[in-house]
Design an enzyme around this catalytic site. Structure first.
Site, PDB file in Angstrom:
ATOM      1  N   THR A 294       0.843  -1.195   0.000  1.00  0.00           N
ATOM      2  CA  THR A 294       0.000   0.000   0.000  1.00  0.00           C
ATOM      3  C   THR A 294       0.881   1.249   0.000  1.00  0.00           C
ATOM      4  O   THR A 294       1.945   1.265   0.608  1.00  0.00           O
ATOM      5  CB  THR A 294      -0.879  -0.006   1.265  1.00  0.00           C
ATOM      6  OG1 THR A 294      -1.782  -1.099   1.195  1.00  0.00           O
ATOM      7  CG2 THR A 294      -1.660   1.289   1.413  1.00  0.00           C
TER       8      THR A 294
ATOM      9  N   GLY B  67      -0.586  -2.335   5.984  1.00  0.00           N
ATOM     10  CA  GLY B  67      -0.434  -3.563   6.755  1.00  0.00           C
ATOM     11  C   GLY B  67      -1.579  -4.521   6.542  1.00  0.00           C
ATOM     12  O   GLY B  67      -2.295  -4.451   5.538  1.00  0.00           O
TER      13      GLY B  67
ATOM     14  N   GLY C 111      -9.911  -3.590   2.514  1.00  0.00           N
ATOM     15  CA  GLY C 111      -9.063  -3.426   3.688  1.00  0.00           C
ATOM     16  C   GLY C 111      -9.235  -2.073   4.344  1.00  0.00           C
ATOM     17  O   GLY C 111     -10.253  -1.400   4.175  1.00  0.00           O
TER      18      GLY C 111
END
Length: 313
Positions: A179, A231, A209
């Protein structure tokens, strides 16, 4: 010196390109060099805006677009594949002065998802659009569109094939969360945050996410800070990471470093890994991650620096 010049705040920019099991023995010298060059280009793009007196919101968008266009990162051009072999992109952007925010999830066809997120913030009455509706909105806004083959990269295909062949989970396949994100403080003292991602390799059922979820992977509030996370998104959502950091700073008076470290520790206790970048209106700029490495960079009027591994300052 004029009164206006005296009132200016020293600008700051922090970026990330993902966190995870990022270790020297896992990355070739060529990859190391290419990644550092890409991070530097992103810093240069955002710094140009800020050094010219521009707004933090423009700086974070400019920095993220550079990373979206680089196949080394899991966003835009380098997005990972879903289990079905497609690309579903997520992004969010937020400004700290008004707390206006925009996000998109599960989109495809838009070259730079962060542009779509900003369009949602500025050109719609909504905060988040998803799927085909978001695709339609993006086209209506005249944003640059691409065909599915634009996102194709050999490495992302290899990762999906490895996941399927070894029956791995999406958190096992490469142990890196690519990301991308940026946070900035401009000369007027305002902060902003932006985050963009392709999600996780092999994701299914329209999984989303933390990146596009305001308060989880992205948040900005002039009363505290701006945060962008990377993450294992499920854990960052459950912990409300980005908002939690801002809340600790605003309500408890914690420093950016103390707040971020405490929240990342909480994520770790839940079983999650990853990291955050934070900038405050006071000029604090920090990274916090519980992984071996994090693609990252900082810039200010005093200079810039990039890092990859955990032992780099």
């Amino acid at each position: 010196m004029s009164t206006a010049a005296q009132a200016q705040t020293p600008w700051k920019l922090v970026i990330h390109g993902g966190a995870g099991v990022i270790e020297r023995e896992r990355i070739s010298k060529e990859q190391d060099s290419d990644i550092r060059a890409a991070l530097t280009r992103a810093l240069d793009a955002g710094s140009k805006v800020l050094a010219g007196g521009g707004e933090a919101i423009d700086a974070v968008e400019a920095a993220v677009k550079v990373l979206e266009d680089d196949p080394h990162f899991n966003a835009g051009k380098g997005a990972v594949y879903t289990y079905e072999g497609k690309n579903e992109l997520d992004a969010a952007i937020m400004r700290g002065d008004t707390r206006a925010a925009g996000a998109v999830a599960g989109i495809n066809g838009t070259r730079n998802p962060i542009e779509a997120a900003r369009a949602v913030m500025e050109k719609s009455p909504h905060v988040m659009l998803i799927g085909e509706g978001a695709n339609i909105f993006s086209r209506e806004q005249g944003l640059t569109q691409v065909t599915p083959d634009y996102y194709e990269t050999p490495e992302r295909k290899r990762q999906l094939e490895e996941l399927k062949a070894n029956k791995l989970s999406w958190f096992d396949v490469d142990m890196k969360y690519g990301t991308v994100g940026a946070v900035a403080l401009d000369a007027k003292g305002h902060v902003a945050a932006a985050t963009s991602t392709g999600g996780v390799t092999g994701k299914r059922w329209g999984r989303v996410g933390d990146a596009p979820i305001i308060g989880a992977g992205t948040y900005a509030d002039d009363r505290a800070c701006a945060v962008s996370a990377t993450g294992a998104g499920e854990y960052f959502i459950r912990a409300g990471v980005a908002h939690e950091i801002c809340a600790r700073m605003r309500l408890k008076g914690e420093s950016a470093k103390a707040a971020a470290d405490a929240v990342i520790a909480d994520v770790g206790q839940l079983g999650g890994t990853g990291g955050v970048i934070v900038v405050s209106p006071k000029g604090e700029t920090i990274y916090s991650f519980n992984t071996p490495g994090m693609y990252r960079g900082m810039a200010s009027a005093d200079g810039k620096s990039v890092g990859i591994y955990g032992d780099e300052k």
